[in-house]
Design an enzyme around this catalytic site. Structure first.
Site, PDB file in Angstrom:
ATOM      1  N   GLY A  13      96.915  70.800  47.928  1.00  0.00           N
ATOM      2  CA  GLY A  13      96.806  72.138  48.524  1.00  0.00           C
ATOM      3  C   GLY A  13      97.301  72.103  49.949  1.00  0.00           C
ATOM      4  N   HIS A  51      97.521  63.439  50.009  1.00  0.00           N
ATOM      5  CA  HIS A  51      98.480  64.116  50.881  1.00  0.00           C
ATOM      6  C   HIS A  51      98.014  63.968  52.332  1.00  0.00           C
ATOM      7  CE1 HIS A  51      99.584  66.051  47.118  1.00  0.00           C
ATOM      8  NE2 HIS A  51     100.602  66.648  47.702  1.00  0.00           N
ATOM      9  N   GLU A  91     101.622  66.586  55.874  1.00  0.00           N
ATOM     10  CA  GLU A  91     102.643  67.548  55.421  1.00  0.00           C
ATOM     11  C   GLU A  91     102.448  68.831  56.229  1.00  0.00           C
ATOM     12  OE1 GLU A  91     102.144  69.052  51.474  1.00  0.00           O
ATOM     13  OE2 GLU A  91     104.246  69.665  51.257  1.00  0.00           O
ATOM     14  N   ASP A 138     107.834  65.536  43.849  1.00  0.00           N
ATOM     15  CA  ASP A 138     106.785  66.489  44.236  1.00  0.00           C
ATOM     16  C   ASP A 138     106.636  67.634  43.208  1.00  0.00           C
ATOM     17  OD1 ASP A 138     104.722  67.464  45.751  1.00  0.00           O
ATOM     18  OD2 ASP A 138     105.941  68.144  47.428  1.00  0.00           O
ATOM     19  N   ASP A 139     107.415  68.702  43.352  1.00  0.00           N
ATOM     20  CA  ASP A 139     107.327  69.849  42.421  1.00  0.00           C
ATOM     21  C   ASP A 139     108.727  70.166  41.888  1.00  0.00           C
ATOM     22  OD1 ASP A 139     104.472  70.513  43.138  1.00  0.00           O
ATOM     23  OD2 ASP A 139     105.438  70.803  45.081  1.00  0.00           O
TER      24      ASP A 139
HETATM   25 ZN   LIG Z   1     102.471  67.089  46.783  1.00  0.00          ZN
END
Ligand SMILES: [Zn+2]
Length: 467
Positions: free
Chosen positions: A263, A294, A297, A375-376
């Site tokens: 998130g 994470h 970031e 990642d995505d």
């Molecule tokens: Zn991530």
């Protein structure tokens, strides 16, 4: 000749092999066209993708195919929002292409239902718009579009276990084609609901997952899968979720290897030190549950990575602002913790405005273990080849650095030691075969025969105007 001498000779030959290919690699880099370089990196044997959000990894076409296939849906059906009719119960925010399951649609008034259309009833132009709405493919789309809109649009699809497992099978095969050995992806086993909106019991979810992993095409894909349990860090109940994640991982250790906190980090409610007590309490209770978290970031300088290490993280997701914290940077030069770098993600989510300014190469050349990750990739429409292509183009990686990045990703995988040793041995032998193949003078002919699957990201950003 005694054994020690033979061994020394073997080492010299092995070192010469790498040295020889290093020079050849530089020749190829200097002469290859962008498309040939892409083909070379597509063929490159890769280690692991360690930073991977399982429900945001499928391409929009894969979601749509699974969510309109009656054999996958098992009676479920999905609807997407096309228009806004200002009904008394119109759902806010007004988000076009917000896609919902039938049980959610049935709870709406007749007026609000008319805002939606079943996915299989979309016209071709609507279908193309739907696909585009699920990825960052337009100028001006960035962090807000991703976190606040695309994640919401896709959420219901990722909660249907049959749809999610079907797209997982598709993307594992895609990774297999680009030479990936290991995928450690984030799956929350408590997120799934059935077609009536009832929670799917975790045992049933695990059974369905095992069934999918037994599919012949996955077993022969050459990709080993393991899972991390993601906890949304800014959730009001996040500490309780960490506790239940530990309990689940401890009971399903053959598939789930650890936890991650996920998130957006610019939501202060999820700051790392909030979790110090709960992780310490969990460590008193459990052994061997791994942590990749994470950290850093964010745009601002700060000590997010340091605080994340204090939580017990063995690997750091992104570590983007580590470069602003010299003490922690020095600490990481001891090499015990790996930074999971995601170049495409950091660019599309606007943490860096130009790849050349990304701190990745500073970490690499300071001796901090780094890996490249997607990642995505479903939302970026990217693949792991794109990450290597960017690293090569902007940081001029040598051959030994390319191999090191792949090896790091296996050495820092949360995989049981015996299997990890096997994957590392296989990676090294595949690298030797790759070196042998492209050492020959006809490397160009060989590269021209490779048919890489060029990602949408590469078409939009890497190969524009390429030969
Ligand atoms: Zn991530």
């Amino acid at each position: 000749m005694g054994w020690p001498r033979i061994f020394l000779l073997f080492l010299c030959v092995a070192a010469r092999g790498q040295q020889d290919f290093s020079a050849q690699f530089e020749r190829i880099k200097a002469k290859a066209t962008a498309r040939q370089l892409y083909a070379l990196l597509y063929e490159l044997p890769k280690g692991g993708d360690l930073h991977h959000h399982g429900s945001l990894a499928a391409y929009p076409e894969e979601w749509l195919a699974a969510a309109t296939n009656p054999q996958v849906l098992k009676g479920n059906r999905f609807y997407t929002r096309l228009r806004f009719l200002a009904c008394p119960d119109s759902v806010e925010p007004f988000l076009r292409f917000h896609t919902i399951a039938r049980f959610q649609w049935q709870q709406l008034s007749e007026c609000a239902k008319a805002e939606y259309i079943a996915l299989q009833e979309m016209s071709e132009p609507q279908r193309l718009e739907w696909l585009s709405a699920m990825r960052l493919d337009r100028r001006g789309e960035g962090r807000e579009e991703f976190f606040e809109r695309i994640v919401a649009r896709l959420a219901a699809l990722g909660r249907d276990p049959h749809v999610l497992l079907e797209v997982m099978a598709r993307y594992v095969l895609r990774y297999s084609h680009e030479g990936l050995a290991y995928l450690e992806t984030q799956f929350n086993p408590r997120n799934a609901v059935d077609e009536r909106g009832q929670p799917v019991p975790v045992d049933e979810y695990v059974r369905l997952l095992r069934q999918t992993l037994e599919r012949r095409e996955l077993k022969s894909s050459g990709v080993t899968l393991r899972f991390l349990y993601p906890v949304i860090r800014f959730h009001p109940e996040a500490e309780k979720m960490v506790e239940s994640a530990y309990a689940f991982v401890a009971q399903n250790r053959d598939l789930w290897v650890g936890l991650n906190l996920v998130g957006r980090e610019d939501n202060d409610k999820g700051h790392a030190l909030r979790f110090l007590d709960v992780f310490r309490a969990m460590r008193r209770k459990y052994s061997g549950v791994h942590l990749s978290i994470h950290g850093g970031e964010v745009d601002s300088p700060g000590r997010e990575v340091r605080n994340t290490l204090l939580l017990g993280a063995e690997r750091i997701g992104h570590g983007f602002n580590l470069i602003t914290d010299p003490d922690t940077l020095l600490l990481l030069r001891h090499g015990r913790n790996l930074i999971e770098v995601c170049l495409v993600s950091n660019y599309l989510l606007e943490y860096v405005d130009h790849f050349a300014r990304h701190p990745f190469v500073e970490y690499l050349r300071l001796g901090i273990p780094v890996s490249l990750n997607t990642d995505d990739p479903g939302v970026w429409e990217s693949n792991l080849t794109d990450e290597y292509f960017l690293a090569l183009r902007h940081f001029h990686l040598s051959w030994s650095e390319v191999v090191e990045v792949g090896l790091n990703s296996l050495e820092h995988a949360f995989l049981e030691p015996a299997l990890k040793a096997q994957l590392i041995a296989r990676y090294k032998s595949r690298i030797r075969a790759f070196e042998a193949k492209y050492s020959a003078p006809d490397w160009e002919t060989k590269l021209n025969a490779v048919q890489p699957s060029i990602s949408g990201f590469a078409r939009r950003h890497l190969l524009v105007g390429a030969d």
